[in-house]
Design an enzyme around this catalytic site. Structure first.
Site, PDB file in Angstrom:
ATOM      1  N   ARG A  28       0.813  -1.139   0.018  1.00 13.35           N
ATOM      2  CA  ARG A  28       0.171  -0.039   0.151  1.00 13.35           C
ATOM      3  C   ARG A  28       0.603   1.010  -0.294  1.00 13.35           C
ATOM      4  O   ARG A  28       0.156   1.969  -0.256  1.00 13.35           O
ATOM      5  CB  ARG A  28      -0.993  -0.421   1.342  1.00 13.35           C
ATOM      6  CG  ARG A  28      -1.737  -0.813   0.832  1.00 13.35           C
ATOM      7  CD  ARG A  28      -2.989  -1.283   2.114  1.00 13.35           C
ATOM      8  NE  ARG A  28      -2.059  -2.670   2.832  1.00 13.35           N
ATOM      9  CZ  ARG A  28      -2.844  -2.743   4.019  1.00 13.35           C
ATOM     10  NH1 ARG A  28      -3.177  -1.942   4.915  1.00 13.35           N
ATOM     11  NH2 ARG A  28      -2.316  -3.841   4.894  1.00 13.35           N
ATOM     12  N   ARG A 346      27.799  24.976   5.181  1.00 12.00           N
ATOM     13  CA  ARG A 346      27.680  23.745   4.818  1.00 12.00           C
ATOM     14  C   ARG A 346      28.746  22.680   5.670  1.00 12.00           C
ATOM     15  O   ARG A 346      29.520  23.076   6.710  1.00 12.00           O
ATOM     16  CB  ARG A 346      28.395  23.621   2.829  1.00 12.00           C
ATOM     17  CG  ARG A 346      27.244  24.589   2.456  1.00 12.00           C
ATOM     18  CD  ARG A 346      27.997  24.920   1.183  1.00 12.00           C
ATOM     19  NE  ARG A 346      28.385  23.319   0.486  1.00 12.00           N
ATOM     20  CZ  ARG A 346      29.475  24.045  -1.037  1.00 12.00           C
ATOM     21  NH1 ARG A 346      30.011  24.533  -1.087  1.00 12.00           N
ATOM     22  NH2 ARG A 346      29.501  22.022  -1.413  1.00 12.00           N
TER      23      ARG A 346
END
Ligand code: UD1
Ligand code: CA
Length: 468
Positions: A28, A346
């Protein structure tokens, strides 16, 4: 029908072990990724159930895996044992696959949970096991009373209020469909009774599957008691079958996590738009402003202000910091540091104490020393910047020559003029100055001024008063 608000986790005298069912196909979800490896608040779905079971039992559970065995094992590693169900013949059949590994196990009771029920708490599992010990029931199960049936099995009780059966939705009569007590699919079962009882489950006439839920009727036929504990927190019984369920589980878990932080002394201005992963830590008197994502292993100190519109992943922020409208990934901001608005830190970016980066600043594998400022349109890559440095508007490191990344070093007290290009590898000495628009291709000695393209030293500076 007793309802329990679980507080103090009880102690158990009988040894208990977990069995986690994770072999279902997860059809599902309509996904190539195994259902239990979809992420829920930054962790695979199965990680949540695994942690609860580990915490409740204090030992390795046995996970029943199916066609995705290799991927699930890789995600779980050494923290569990595994049994394989090669054909998905139902939840009862899945538990049968555990017998070879668990027969003779010292556990006197087994907690059976489904990997797709990630919100169940360790305390709830312990309460179920404690209730089984206390009552001597063959099975104690968790149920939930709600008006949305979610496709769950219905709990059928006899006139005396004892549980007599669980009927799956496919098999319910119209009257049974109206029952609002649902099976939470979390059980504690007496070990001595379990294996023989499993063998008596017949394949379901409609689906051909062996339903674990049939154990209830088998226990009743054996004259044994089945007790149900009605969970007070309906969120614990969110089962993930579809991606709609996954989003519901995420929302519920977010509420739970945010609430715990607030009760711990963190202000969250708008919990509905605050997204905090499970392993994040936040110090007291920190304020989280709206639309903020604190992800992975992020750690935030005390008395900081994070947000609005901030995303921090696997980053560390100290005490008294401000991070506004910025993205931090594997970055660190030391006490009193400020980031933003509009910065991108970063991996390996470090902002020192009381240093500041903002207004379209980017850093990667770089250190900005204490009290240094980089306030406008700048990029630092592979750079080490000392303390008390001013990085002028638009100054950048040219760290990449097309082949390799090269380092830039800037000494304490240096003044990098607006629009300076630092062509790495290069070093600017302590207290040196570069002129606006300088293209620095050679090292600039300390205490000197370099200007032009390429930059040349035009004069030495008088020593700073602090140096005399
Ligand atoms: C199950 C229960 C239902 C309960 C609901 C709560 C049964 C028959 N039904 O239904 O009463 O209300 O959970 O969430 O137990 N699995 C296997 N092997 C299989 C089939 C399933 O390991 O052959 C695993 C799945 O990976 C999953 C769990 O068992 O983790 C439950 O299976 P699922 O098919 O999702 O059952 P539900 O239809 O949700
Ligand atoms: Ca399910």
């Amino acid at each position: 029908m007793p309802s329990h608000e679980f507080e103090e986790p009880p102690s158990l005298t009988q040894p208990v072990r977990g069995i986690v069912l994770a072999a279902g196909k997860g059809t599902r979800m309509r996904s190539n990724l195994p259902k239990v490896l979809h992420l829920l608040r930054g962790l695979p779905i199965i990680e949540h159930s695994l942690r609860s079971v580990l915490q409740a039992t204090g030992n390795k559970p046995l996970i029943v895996v199916g066609q995705d065995a290799a991927a699930v094992r890789a995600a779980v590693g050494e923290r569990a044992d595994f049994a394989v169900q090669s054909e998905q013949l139902g939840t009862g059949h899945a538990v049968m696959q555990a017998e070879a590994a668990l027969r003779g196990d010292p556990a006197q009771q087994f907690i059976i949970t489904a990997a797709d029920m990630p919100l169940v708490r360790a305390e709830t599992l312990r309460h179920i096991a404690a209730e089984r010990e206390r009552s001597g029931a063959a099975i104690v199960m968790l149920t939930v009373v709600v008006n949305d049936p979610r496709g769950f099995g219905r709990v059928v009780r006899d006139a005396g209020g004892n549980v007599s059966a669980i009927v799956e939705e496919v098999a319910c009569s119209p009257a049974q469909l109206k029952v609002n007590e649902l099976n939470g699919a979390i059980y504690c079962v007496e070990a001595a009774w379990l294996w023989g009882a499993l063998r008596r489950i017949q394949p379901n006439p409609r689906k051909g599957e062996y339903f674990l839920t049939d154990l209830v009727e088998i226990a009743v036929a054996d004259g044994r008691t089945v007790r149900a504990i009605v969970g007070a927190d309906v969120d614990e019984c969110i089962g993930i079958n579809t991606r709609v369920d996954l989003a519901d589980a995420d929302a519920a878990l977010r509420r739970r996590i945010n609430r715990a932080h607030m009760l711990n002394g963190v202000s969250i201005v708008d919990p509905a738009t605050t997204y905090i992963d499970l392993d994040v830590t936040i110090g007291a008197d920190t304020t989280i402003l709206p639309n903020t994502h604190l992800l992975g292993r992020t750690r935030i100190g005390s008395v900081s202000v994070i947000g609005p519109d901030a995303l921090l992943r696997d980053s560390v922020v100290g005490d008294g910091c401000e991070v506004c409208q910025s993205v931090l990934e594997e970055a660190q901001v030391d006490d009193g540091g400020g980031v933003g608005p509009f910065s991108h830190l970063r991996e390996g970016a470090y902002v020192g104490q009381h240093a500041h980066v903002g207004n379209f600043g980017e850093m990667k594998k770089s250190r900005l020393g204490a009290r240094s400022k980089m306030g406008h349109f700048s990029y630092l890559g592979d750079a080490t910047v000392g303390e008390g440095v001013n990085i002028g508007a638009g100054a950048i490191t040219c760290n990449y020559d097309g082949v390799r990344k090269n380092p830039t070093i800037i000494g304490d007290g240096a003044f990098i003029g607006s629009d300076t290009l630092l062509v790495a590898p290069v070093e600017v000495g302590a207290n040196a100055t570069t002129g606006a628009g300088a293209v620095v291709t050679k090292n600039v000695p300390p205490d000197s001024v370099a200007v032009g393209l390429p930059a040349r030293v035009i004069r030495r500076k008088p020593p700073k008063s602090s140096d005399v």
